[in-house]
Each structure stands twice: as structure tokens, then as C-alpha cells.
Write a protein that holds these residues in place. Structure first.
Motif, PDB file in Angstrom:
ATOM      1  N   HIS A   1      -0.836  13.505   1.747  1.00 40.82           N
ATOM      2  CA  HIS A   1      -1.652  12.435   2.305  1.00 40.82           C
ATOM      3  C   HIS A   1      -1.176  11.129   1.680  1.00 40.82           C
ATOM      4  O   HIS A   1      -1.543  10.779   0.562  1.00 40.82           O
TER       5      HIS A   1
ATOM      6  N   LYS B   1      -1.655   7.929   2.194  1.00 41.75           N
ATOM      7  CA  LYS B   1      -2.549   6.808   1.925  1.00 41.75           C
ATOM      8  C   LYS B   1      -3.230   6.921   0.565  1.00 41.75           C
ATOM      9  O   LYS B   1      -3.480   5.907  -0.110  1.00 41.75           O
ATOM     10  N   THR B   2      -3.541   8.149   0.127  1.00 43.94           N
ATOM     11  CA  THR B   2      -4.238   8.333  -1.144  1.00 43.94           C
ATOM     12  C   THR B   2      -3.332   8.875  -2.246  1.00 43.94           C
ATOM     13  O   THR B   2      -3.776   8.992  -3.397  1.00 43.94           O
TER      14      THR B   2
ATOM     15  N   LYS C   1      -3.602  11.241  10.596  1.00 39.87           N
ATOM     16  CA  LYS C   1      -3.504  10.134  11.541  1.00 39.87           C
ATOM     17  C   LYS C   1      -3.122   8.843  10.798  1.00 39.87           C
ATOM     18  O   LYS C   1      -3.263   8.756   9.570  1.00 39.87           O
ATOM     19  N   PRO C   2      -2.648   7.827  11.506  1.00 36.39           N
ATOM     20  CA  PRO C   2      -2.273   6.565  10.846  1.00 36.39           C
ATOM     21  C   PRO C   2      -3.395   5.934  10.030  1.00 36.39           C
ATOM     22  O   PRO C   2      -3.139   5.257   9.030  1.00 36.39           O
ATOM     23  N   ASN C   3      -4.657   6.157  10.424  1.00 40.74           N
ATOM     24  CA  ASN C   3      -5.771   5.574   9.673  1.00 40.74           C
ATOM     25  C   ASN C   3      -6.175   6.410   8.455  1.00 40.74           C
ATOM     26  O   ASN C   3      -7.133   6.079   7.758  1.00 40.74           O
ATOM     27  N   GLY C   4      -5.468   7.516   8.205  1.00 41.87           N
ATOM     28  CA  GLY C   4      -5.765   8.366   7.066  1.00 41.87           C
ATOM     29  C   GLY C   4      -6.672   9.538   7.381  1.00 41.87           C
ATOM     30  O   GLY C   4      -6.821  10.447   6.545  1.00 41.87           O
ATOM     31  N   ASN C   5      -7.314   9.550   8.556  1.00 40.41           N
ATOM     32  CA  ASN C   5      -8.118  10.707   8.946  1.00 40.41           C
ATOM     33  C   ASN C   5      -7.224  11.922   9.152  1.00 40.41           C
ATOM     34  O   ASN C   5      -6.028  11.796   9.464  1.00 40.41           O
TER      35      ASN C   5
ATOM     36  N   GLU D   1     -11.814  16.443  13.395  1.00 39.02           N
ATOM     37  CA  GLU D   1     -11.351  15.194  12.803  1.00 39.02           C
ATOM     38  C   GLU D   1     -12.196  14.950  11.557  1.00 39.02           C
ATOM     39  O   GLU D   1     -13.432  14.960  11.614  1.00 39.02           O
TER      40      GLU D   1
ATOM     41  N   SER E   1     -12.602  12.644   7.748  1.00 34.33           N
ATOM     42  CA  SER E   1     -12.215  11.508   6.911  1.00 34.33           C
ATOM     43  C   SER E   1     -11.802  12.023   5.544  1.00 34.33           C
ATOM     44  O   SER E   1     -12.256  13.078   5.101  1.00 34.33           O
TER      45      SER E   1
ATOM     46  N   ASP F   1     -11.070  10.247   1.557  1.00 34.85           N
ATOM     47  CA  ASP F   1     -11.014   9.038   0.738  1.00 34.85           C
ATOM     48  C   ASP F   1     -10.263   9.252  -0.574  1.00 34.85           C
ATOM     49  O   ASP F   1     -10.341   8.424  -1.482  1.00 34.85           O
TER      50      ASP F   1
ATOM     51  N   ASP G   1      -4.855  12.942  22.506  1.00 35.94           N
ATOM     52  CA  ASP G   1      -5.505  12.381  21.317  1.00 35.94           C
ATOM     53  C   ASP G   1      -5.778  13.396  20.214  1.00 35.94           C
ATOM     54  O   ASP G   1      -6.366  13.060  19.192  1.00 35.94           O
TER      55      ASP G   1
END
Length: 415
Positions: free
Chosen positions: A131, A133-134, A203-207, A228, A230, A232, A282
Motif C-alpha cells: 500500500h 500511500k501509507t 485504488k488511486p485514492n488509497g481505498n 471497497e 478504506s 489509513d 468500476d
């Protein structure tokens, strides 16, 4: 006097239909064939009378290997003789892109735990993934409960549940297993939640898009959907889920794997009698499933085992086992393991692109992983399923294989 006959030409639709089908088939064939070759290596080898290494799956951690290359973590477990009875989680690591590997390392935080009555709790069928993003690696699998003989206990809500662990490459630490938060209807259709042997995506938003198979308290055929969630960096939480899909018989649909290629999502699904495929714009709303076929219209012949994707910027590929490879002596025809290119519009496997990833040496393969590693290579990892002290007469000796898929073009999806 000759009778005059009106010879007005009547157009039959059959030649036109044949021409359209021919053109469609020809156009469908005109996708770029991405060349690749396979280099299959031994990552580990062991024979043991009490267990076999099982479910080896690799994930790259960018920049954490030698000379700025990725480190690769491979998660795996011991199969303990009884069907679907697994140890806690182990992992292997390479910092030089597979030239050397550590031996399997047991993770104390991810070992068995016990309920007050002695019931054993473990997490099985784990798939790791990065992941970005994190800066965490997640391992996602199924919490399972066993009695003292290794039989699975499924009578309670969420006796089988979606669990995850986090690996921090900077600290070299794993977190204990925890459940994905917020999945609804634990006494209803999501009585049993199974993200096992799947491929999931970020996904691009981190989900996270996580395929699961699920079942209500009454049992029966399993259904598949995509959650889907989330994330953090600490907590993985349910947000929503998509189309619910099943078929009658053969336990329904299980072990779904997800891929994203050129703005479209793809899902491959296991059934006892056949393998299926679907497509989505999607990742949540899915077309009607269809059986996997070759480009000549014949059935792929994959059944009652998992299949997984490899995605390249210039091609979509499926790894699978199948009938028809002089392998009827192998249970469920689960060796050799193949890779072939998929036509993304027509959703068939292009037969002439098929190559063997791992050989048939007298025992099953099939519980495996597939992942992008570098711009030049993707890896498929699997282990020969055998428990004992002696090699098989056909050659199997408890090898854990790493099949390097070396691409003829750079994979622009890998950074």
C-alpha cells in the motif's frame, strides 16, 4: 414460348452473418501479443513427514532491497496433513530479487491463538500486497477456527472472517491479526466472510478493492462480491460492496481474483466444475459471469482450483491449471501450472501464447500467487504439495518454485 421468370436477387443473411463473425474474430485476434519467457527457479526445498509448505505468495516493497531495488516478502504456511489445516504465518524475504532467500521465518505475532475452550484460531489463504500511500504491506486472509483434530469449526457468526496484518518495512515488524471493521450482516448473508486466495487492488485514492466469497448461516452455495474498504495505515474498514454473484452447484463461486487493465476491472472465479470470468467498469458493478474458454471456443478446462492474473501495461495474462495436459493422474489436474495472454474484449485465453510456468512432477500445484515485481519481471510462486521423507518417483521433492515471467517489453505500470 419461353416463360419469363423474374430473377430478382434475394439476399440471404447467412453469408453476411458469417462475414461479420469472421471480421469480428479477425479483429478480436488483432491485439498485441506481448512476448515473454519463463525462468523457473527453486526458492526453497524441504521434505517433512508432518507438513508441506503451502500458499507461497510474494509482494514487492519498492526501494527496500539492495541498491534501491525492491525487497520481496513471500508469505507462506504449513499445511498440517488434515485438509485445510494450517499453521500460523511464516515469511521469506529476498533483498536481491530472488538470488538468495531467507529460510521461512515464523512470525510470533501471527501464530495460533486459542479460545477458552481450546479452539485453535489461525488465519489462512493469505495474500500480501503493498500500500504505497501509507508505506505498509498488508497481508489479508481468512480467520479460521479448528478443533483439536484440525477440523474447521463454522457454527458461529464470523467463525470464518476477513482478517489482516501489517508489515512495516522500516521497523521490520508485523501487527497481530485484526478483523476488517464494519462488515455488516454478521447474522445474515455475511455470516461467513472469506477473502481467501484472492488478488486485491489499491485504488488511486488509497481505498482497497477486496474480492471475497461469502455464505449465510444456512450454508449452501457461496457467492462472490467485491468490498471497497478504506485504509489509513492502521485500520481497514468496510465502506460498501458491489454485485453479488453465484452459480448453482459446485459450492457456488469462491476464491475470486481481481485485476485492473486499461480502465477495466476483471475478475476470475473458481467453481468445482469450471472457472468463470467477469468484467466491470468500476470494480463493483459486474457483467454476467461467463465460463473461461480458449480462443477456439473450447473450454479452458480449469476447475476446482484458483486462477490468478498478471497485468502488464501491454497485456493481460491468466495463470491457471487445466485438463488436457497429459495430467489426468494429478488430482484435479492441478499441475503443470500455465500462463497465457487474455483477450480483454472477448474474454478468452489465447491458446498459442500458453507457456508452462512450473512442471508436473507427480503431485499437485495450484495454490499459488502471482505479482508484479519490477518493470522487467513478474513472479508466480507455488509449492509442490507433498508430505513425507522421500521424493516422488516423477521428481517432486517439496520444491517451492519461483517462476520469473520475463517480459519482452518494459512494464510501465511498475515504478
Amino acid at each position: 414460348m419461353k416463360k419469363m421468370i423474374n430473377r430478382r436477387r434475394i439476399w440471404s443473411p447467412l453469408p453476411i452473418l458469417a462475414l461479420v463473425l469472421f471480421l469480428n474474430f479477425s479483429l478480436g485476434e488483432r491485439i498485441e501479443r506481448l512476448p515473454f519467457h519463463v525462468q523457473t527457479e527453486v526458492a526453497h526445498q524441504a521434505l517433512n513427514p508432518t507438513f508441506a509448505w503451502f500458499h507461497p505468495r510474494a509482494a514487492a516493497i519498492p526501494g527496500h532491497g539492495k541498491n534501491g531495488k525492491p525487497a520481496v516478502i513471500m508469505t507462506l504456511q504449513k499445511h498440517l496433513k488434515v485438509s485445510d489445516f494450517y499453521s500460523g504465518l511464516y515469511y521469506m524475504r529476498t533483498d536481491d530479487l530472488g538470488k538468495t532467500w531467507t529460510d521461512p521465518i515464523e512470525v510470533p505475532e501471527l501464530a495460533w491463538t486459542y479460545e477458552p475452550d481450546g479452539t485453535t484460531v489461525s488465519v489462512a489463504d493469505v495474500t500480501p500486497g503493498w500500500h504505497e500511500k501509507t508505506g505498509k504491506l498488508l497481508g489479508i486472509g481468512i480467520k479460521v477456527r479448528y478443533d483439536r483434530k484440525g477440523k474447521q469449526l463454522t457454527e458461529k457468526p464470523r467463525a470464518r472472517d476477513a482478517n489482516y496484518t501489517l508489515f512495516d518495512p522500516a521497523k521490520n515488524t508485523w501487527t497481530p491479526w485484526q478483523a476488517i471493521a464494519g462488515i455488516p450482516e454478521e447474522n445474515g448473508k455475511f455470516f461467513s466472510v472469506n477473502p481467501g486466495c484472492t488478488q486485491w487492488l489499491v485504488k488511486p485514492n488509497g481505498n482497497i478493492l477486496l474480492p471475497i466469497y461469502f455464505q449465510g448461516p444456512g450454508g449452501g452455495d457461496y457467492s462472490v462480491t467485491v468490498l471497497e474498504c478504506s485504509f489509513d495505515g492502521v485500520r481497514l474498514s468496510y465502506l460498501k460492496h458491489g454485485t453479488e454473484m453465484t452459480v448453482e452447484g459446485g459450492r457456488g463461486l469462491v476464491e475470486p481474483s481481481l485485476a485492473f487493465y486499461k480502465d477495466t476491472y476483471y475478475l476470475t472465479l473458481r467453481n468445482d466444475n469450471a472457472a468463470y470470468v467477469s468484467r466491470s467498469p468500476d470494480g463493483l458493478n459486474w457483467e454476467e459471469i461467463r465460463p473461461w474458454k480458449f480462443d477456439d471456443g473450447t473450454a479452458l478446462g480449469s476447475y476446482n482450483t484458483q486462477a490468478h492474473w498478471l497485468v502488464h501495461s501491454d497485456g493481460l495474462f491468466l495463470s491457471y491449471t487445466r485438463k488436457g495436459a497429459n495430467n489426468d493422474h494429478i488430482a484435479r489436474n492441478r499441475a503443470p501450472l500455465f500462463l497465457a495472454q487474455v483477450h480483454p474484449e472477448e474474454l478468452y485465453v489465447i491458446r498459442e501464447t500458453e507457456q508452462v510456468l512450473m512442471p508436473e512432477r507427480g503431485v499437485m500445484l495450484g495454490n499459488f500467487g502471482a505479482a508484479s515485481i519490477t518493470k522487467d519481471e513478474s513472479w508466480v510462486t507455488d509449492a509442490e504439495f507433498m508430505i513425507g521423507n522421500e521424493p516422488h518417483p516423477r521428481g517432486a521433492n517439496g520444491t517451492l518454485w519461483n517462476a520469473r515471467v520475463i517480459w519482452g517489453k518494459e512494464n510501465k505500470l511498475v515504478f
